[in-house]
Design a protein around this motif. Structure first.
Motif, short mmCIF file in Angstrom:
data_model
loop_
_atom_site.label_atom_id
_atom_site.label_comp_id
_atom_site.label_asym_id
_atom_site.label_seq_id
_atom_site.Cartn_x
_atom_site.Cartn_y
_atom_site.Cartn_z
N TYR A 1 3.36 28.66 41.42
CA TYR A 1 3.73 29.99 41.88
C TYR A 1 3.49 30.77 40.85
CZ TYR A 1 5.56 34.35 43.57
OH TYR A 1 5.94 35.90 43.72
N SER A 2 3.00 31.73 40.87
CA SER A 2 2.80 33.02 39.83
C SER A 2 3.00 34.48 40.25
CB SER A 2 1.40 33.34 39.26
OG SER A 2 1.21 34.17 38.44
N SER A 3 4.21 35.06 39.79
CA SER A 3 4.43 36.31 40.07
C SER A 3 3.43 37.43 39.95
CB SER A 3 5.98 36.94 39.41
OG SER A 3 5.47 36.96 38.03
N GLU A 4 2.75 37.31 38.84
CA GLU A 4 1.73 38.41 38.62
C GLU A 4 0.59 38.01 39.69
OE1 GLU A 4 -1.05 39.24 34.66
OE2 GLU A 4 -0.89 37.09 35.21
N ASN B 1 1.29 36.81 42.68
CA ASN B 1 2.01 36.87 43.88
C ASN B 1 1.61 35.73 44.92
OD1 ASN B 1 4.09 37.95 45.64
ND2 ASN B 1 2.65 39.42 46.72
N TRP C 1 7.76 32.43 31.08
CA TRP C 1 7.66 33.61 31.32
C TRP C 1 6.82 34.19 30.33
CZ3 TRP C 1 9.96 37.52 28.14
CH2 TRP C 1 9.85 38.91 28.73
N GLU D 1 4.66 37.88 33.50
CA GLU D 1 4.50 37.05 34.65
C GLU D 1 5.54 35.83 34.60
OE1 GLU D 1 1.00 33.56 36.08
OE2 GLU D 1 1.19 34.17 33.69
N HIS D 2 6.12 35.58 35.75
CA HIS D 2 6.96 34.37 35.93
C HIS D 2 6.17 33.41 36.58
CE1 HIS D 2 10.75 36.48 34.78
NE2 HIS D 2 10.05 37.41 35.50
N ARG D 3 6.16 32.10 35.94
CA ARG D 3 5.25 30.98 36.44
C ARG D 3 6.05 29.72 36.51
NH1 ARG D 3 1.40 31.30 33.09
NH2 ARG D 3 2.10 29.77 31.85
#
Length: 298
Positions: free
Chosen positions: A12-15, A17, A279, A285-287
């Protein structure tokens, strides 16, 4: 010796989403869903092994671009001589921890994956082991996994003190100088590179530590990087490892902090489960990613 390799990666990547099917960026080599093999051939002489050849190859699926990417790691011929070992083909350059540290299956990666040095490169090299350390020299193209000749070159050298498998430490001093393709440029753009580095690896009981500092110039801009990783082994035969890592890079005028960590659990002799979290300060980005990795002899 012939080995089969396969891996499944998802995260999952927050960048973005959403879900990703890789452990790093879209254009990075490591790690994607892939299958491959590792072939090693040894040639015997009158007093033992006289030479060896290796070929390690993957077919990786890039889910973002919906295409299959060939990935070549090892493609070398190595020979032993009275003065040292020689290699030609696609192998490790003589710079930093990556000159001897094999991380091609790992989720957490050292400095070459952050733009400092190369995991492997096309060319040739020389190495000599001593009782208290070793010396490595390499002359390569500076193109990494790909191959191109357009007045590009890279010379690298590393000398070290200590034998990690016996002394539980190794301290290295490295230099690289060359003209390499500019991945940030266009067409046939190239940039001059001059970088020095210091690295250290040490083991104590069940704790492993590795660190590296690079400093120099790439093109007309300064280049600086710091890497540190600590791993702690648990269970019988070190089946479980917990790791924490910090990477700082300053290149192409961009500074980035990348802390991260992960766990590695060896389910069987041939099957490994890995997790990673990183991060990036530049993109915020949190990955996270999970990998199931198989590697076994055929």
């Amino acid at each position: 010796m012939f080995y089969f390799e396969a891996q499944g990666v998802a995260g999952y990547s927050s960048e973005e989403n959403g879900a990703i099917y890789r452990s790093a960026g879209t254009h990075d080599v490591m790690q994607k869903n892939s299958i491959g093999f590792d072939l090693i051939k040894k040639f015997a002489g009158l007093t033992g092994d006289a030479a060896s050849a290796g070929f390690q190859f993957r077919l990786a699926y890039n889910a973002d671009m919906k295409l299959v990417e060939p990935q070549l790691f090892n493609a070398y011929l190595k020979g032993k001589t009275p003065i040292g070992d020689l290699w030609i083909g696609h192998d490790r350059i003589a710079f930093g921890l990556a000159s001897y540290w094999d991380t091609h299956g790992d989720l957490l990666q050292p400095l070459p994956m952050y733009g400092f040095g190369f995991d492997r490169d096309w060319g040739g090299g020389f190495s000599k082991d001593f009782a208290s350390g070793d010396l490595k020299l390499a002359a390569t193209t500076g193109t990494g996994m790909g191959f191109a000749l357009d007045r590009n070159f890279l010379g690298s050298a590393r000398g070290s003190f200590g034998v990690l498998s016996f002394d539980n430490y190794n301290i290295g001093l490295s230099f690289m100088r060359g003209k390499i393709p500019d991945t940030m440029g266009h067409g046939h753009a190239q940039k001059d590179v001059l970088i020095g580095g210091v690295d250290i690896a040490c083991n104590y009981n069940n704790i492993e530590q590795k660190a590296e500092v690079n400093c120099g110039v790439k093109g007309e801009k300064q280049a600086f990087a710091v890497f540190y990783r600590m791993g702690v082994n648990f269970l019988d035969e070190n089946r479980l490892k917990l790791e924490a890592q910090y990477v700082y890079t300053d290149r192409d005028g961009i500074q980035n902090h990348t802390p991260g960590g992960g766990a590695t659990f060896r389910l069987t002799q041939d099957l490994t489960l890995r997790t990673v979290y990183e991060w990036s300060s530049v993109s915020n980005e949190h990955r996270v990613a999970v990998q199931l990795y198989a590697y076994f002899g055929v």
